[in-house]
Design an enzyme around this catalytic site. Structure first.
Site, PDB file in Angstrom:
ATOM      1  N   HIS A 297      -7.597  -5.522  -0.414  1.00  0.00           N
ATOM      2  CA  HIS A 297      -6.367  -4.782  -0.168  1.00  0.00           C
ATOM      3  C   HIS A 297      -5.634  -5.379   1.034  1.00  0.00           C
ATOM      4  O   HIS A 297      -6.021  -5.160   2.178  1.00  0.00           O
ATOM      5  CB  HIS A 297      -6.786  -3.334   0.112  1.00  0.00           C
TER       6      HIS A 297
ATOM      7  N   SER B 143       0.821  -1.203   0.000  1.00  0.00           N
ATOM      8  CA  SER B 143       0.000   0.000   0.000  1.00  0.00           C
ATOM      9  C   SER B 143       0.865   1.268   0.000  1.00  0.00           C
ATOM     10  O   SER B 143       1.735   1.391  -0.851  1.00  0.00           O
ATOM     11  CB  SER B 143      -0.916  -0.066   1.213  1.00  0.00           C
TER      12      SER B 143
ATOM     13  N   TRP C 155      -9.764   0.684  -5.807  1.00  0.00           N
ATOM     14  CA  TRP C 155      -9.198   1.983  -5.407  1.00  0.00           C
ATOM     15  C   TRP C 155      -7.759   2.110  -5.926  1.00  0.00           C
ATOM     16  O   TRP C 155      -7.313   3.181  -6.309  1.00  0.00           O
ATOM     17  CB  TRP C 155      -9.256   2.061  -3.880  1.00  0.00           C
TER      18      TRP C 155
ATOM     19  N   LYS D 108       4.282   2.080  -2.391  1.00  0.00           N
ATOM     20  CA  LYS D 108       4.734   3.269  -3.117  1.00  0.00           C
ATOM     21  C   LYS D 108       6.171   3.551  -2.653  1.00  0.00           C
ATOM     22  O   LYS D 108       7.064   3.860  -3.439  1.00  0.00           O
ATOM     23  CB  LYS D 108       3.862   4.488  -2.782  1.00  0.00           C
TER      24      LYS D 108
HETATM   25  C1  GCU Z   1      -5.377   4.853   1.474  1.00  0.00           C
HETATM   26  C2  GCU Z   1      -4.752   5.636   0.349  1.00  0.00           C
HETATM   27  C3  GCU Z   1      -3.893   4.746  -0.550  1.00  0.00           C
HETATM   28  C4  GCU Z   1      -2.912   3.954   0.275  1.00  0.00           C
HETATM   29  C5  GCU Z   1      -3.638   3.239   1.375  1.00  0.00           C
HETATM   30  C6  GCU Z   1      -2.747   2.545   2.388  1.00  0.00           C
HETATM   31  O1  GCU Z   1      -6.336   3.978   0.985  1.00  0.00           O
HETATM   32  O2  GCU Z   1      -5.780   6.255  -0.367  1.00  0.00           O
HETATM   33  O3  GCU Z   1      -3.198   5.514  -1.487  1.00  0.00           O
HETATM   34  O4  GCU Z   1      -2.184   3.080  -0.538  1.00  0.00           O
HETATM   35  O5  GCU Z   1      -4.379   4.159   2.155  1.00  0.00           O
HETATM   36  O6  GCU Z   1      -1.579   2.859   2.493  1.00  0.00           O
HETATM   37  O7  GCU Z   1      -3.270   1.718   3.110  1.00  0.00           O
END
Ligand code: GCU
Length: 453
Positions: free
Chosen positions: A433, A291, A382, A295
């Site tokens: 997720h 998540s 998402w 990144k």
């Molecule tokens: C949120 C956010 C995402 C991210 C995620 C996470 O959903 O919008 O961009 O990847 O959190 O880190 O759990």
């Protein structure tokens, strides 16, 4: 660093020479690859009407060509990629997306191994805990690395390094793991640190599978991301930022690093430690993140080529997903919800994705020639699974220029059908997720292959 004129020229040239992508072609009936469930699309669209979850509503877009220099020259040989093109793209990501770290390795940084147990986890592993003191100053910022290395494996051991969300003590119920100090939001004081409670020990073990990783012959190192920088918008008053930002300027520049930049920088400091540890194979360190930390893993792998293998798990917007698709989370949305993650310049592209000098396929291309693996999850729209797949696909030309196979497929695979033919790996897993054992097993399959084990 780049004049307006050269940027305009760069974009113009891209528009002329780059490939136009009508991505909906990937979803046509002849393709048995993954498609999102129409019921899910309907449900999510009802819940968040401002968000696009439908493939039909993805706008037409043109991606920048990763093999064209800022001056418009096409890159046709590996040397030019290496010496000119790669540094240019890296700089664009620094300047417009993640921001610039003010310092490389701090001179007085120190490591202290405060725990070493050769018979951890019923003799399966050697456990170490190491404090990295970033400045060497007694009250300066620090992070703790928790390391397990399999006793049965030949040394040095290839190792995964993974940032965690909940504190090192949450990845396993091992009572000897030091309880992390957690950043918490606290009323008018902003953000404070508190020691975690015993209750949370082992809480995120379903994301780590420590014994299984060790039994496959890999080491595991993990760090609480909050040790590096708290994940709150606190005007950069806590964590690393106040300590190192003052080295540069009194006011934060539009390309000053955000939290993702700081977390990625922290991973490089962990790599500095691995280089001093004879039992860790520092030429086979894999950086993995889920998540927002996916990144981060991508940015860490792009900035620091000592990471031999890079894995993004469900990283989505600002990670592996193409921004120009505007599917699921968008640049505007992420910058509004998490104003501290990226640099200020990135906010200029809210709603203006087509003006961005980069897109995320170029981030993946920065891993070349190293292996990179991207995952999506079926229900995680998402994060835009198809956008993540396409970013992998369009990183392919760079791998091919270097004589390697990229993904090795053109079409998105079906659910739970990992693609591991080339140097870029990809799968879309059933479920939501998350970081699961299924994902880990596929990462280790790919690592086995590329590390010739
Ligand atoms: C949120 C956010 C995402 C991210 C995620 C996470 O959903 O919008 O961009 O990847 O959190 O880190 O759990």
């Amino acid at each position: 660093m780049f004049s307006r004129k050269s940027l305009v020229m760069y974009l113009t040239v891209f528009t002329i020479v780059s490939f136009s992508i009508n991505n909906y072609a990937f979803g046509n009936a002849a393709n048995k690859g993954w498609r999102s469930s129409p019921d899910l699309v309907e449900e999510l669209t009802k819940r968040r009407s401002e968000t696009n979850y439908s493939e039909q509503r993805v706008p037409k877009y043109t991606l920048p060509n990763p093999l064209v220099l800022l001056d418009g020259t096409s890159v046709t040989d590996a040397r030019t990629w290496r010496t000119r093109c790669r540094p240019e793209i890296l700089e664009l990501f620094r300047k417009y997306v993640y921001g610039r770290a003010p310092i490389a390795r701090p001179k007085n940084m120190s490591f202290k191994v405060f725990d070493r147990e050769r018979k951890a986890l019923a003799g399966l592993a050697t456990r170490k805990q190491v404090t990295v003191n970033f400045t060497g100053a007694k009250d300066g910022p620090k992070m703790d690395i928790l390391i397990y290395l399999p006793n049965a494996a030949e040394k040095p051991v290839p190792t995964f390094v993974v940032l965690n969300f909940g504190g090192n003590h949450t990845i396993h119920s091992d009572p000897s793991i030091k309880l992390s100090e957690m950043w918490m939001r606290s009323g008018s004081d902003g953000v404070v640190k508190n020691r975690a409670t015993e209750e949370s020990r082992g809480r995120s073990s379903s994301r780590f599978h420590v014994e299984k990783i060790l039994k496959r012959g890999y080491g595991l190192a993990t760090i609480y991301y909050g040790d590096i920088d708290p994940d709150f918008h606190d005007d950069f008053k806590n964590g690393l930022h106040p300590v190192f930002d003052k080295l540069i300027d009194s006011e934060r520049a539009p390309d000053a690093w955000g939290s993702i930049g700081a977390w990625a920088w922290g991973l490089s400091r962990a790599m500095d430690y691995f280089e001093t540890d004879d039992n860790i194979d520092n030429r086979r360190v894999t950086v993995l993140g889920h998540s927002r930390l996916g990144k981060t893993a991508l940015w860490a792998g792009a900035r620091d080529e000592r990471f031999a293998f890079v894995i993004s798990n469900n990283s989505g917007c600002g990670g592996a997903a193409l921004s120009r698709r505007r599917f699921g989370e968008t640049v505007e949305r992420i910058n509004k919800s998490f104003p501290h993650w990226f640099c200020e310049n990135f906010k200029k592209y809210n709603g203006k994705e087509d003006d961005l000098p980069v897109d995320q396929h170029m981030l993946i291309a920065l891993m070349a020639p190293r292996p990179v693996y991207v995952t999506s999850a079926d229900k995680d729209l998402w994060a835009d699974p198809r956008g993540e797949f396409l970013a992998c696909r369009y990183a392919g030309p760079v791998y091919r220029l270097l004589g390697l196979r990229g993904l090795g497929v053109r079409q998105m695979p079906g659910l739970d059908q990992p693609v591991q033919k080339g140097t870029i790996g990809y799968h879309v897993r059933s479920g939501g997720h998350n970081l699961t054992e299924y994902d880990w097993q596929r990462f280790m399959d790919f690592a086995d292959k590329h590390f010739q084990r």
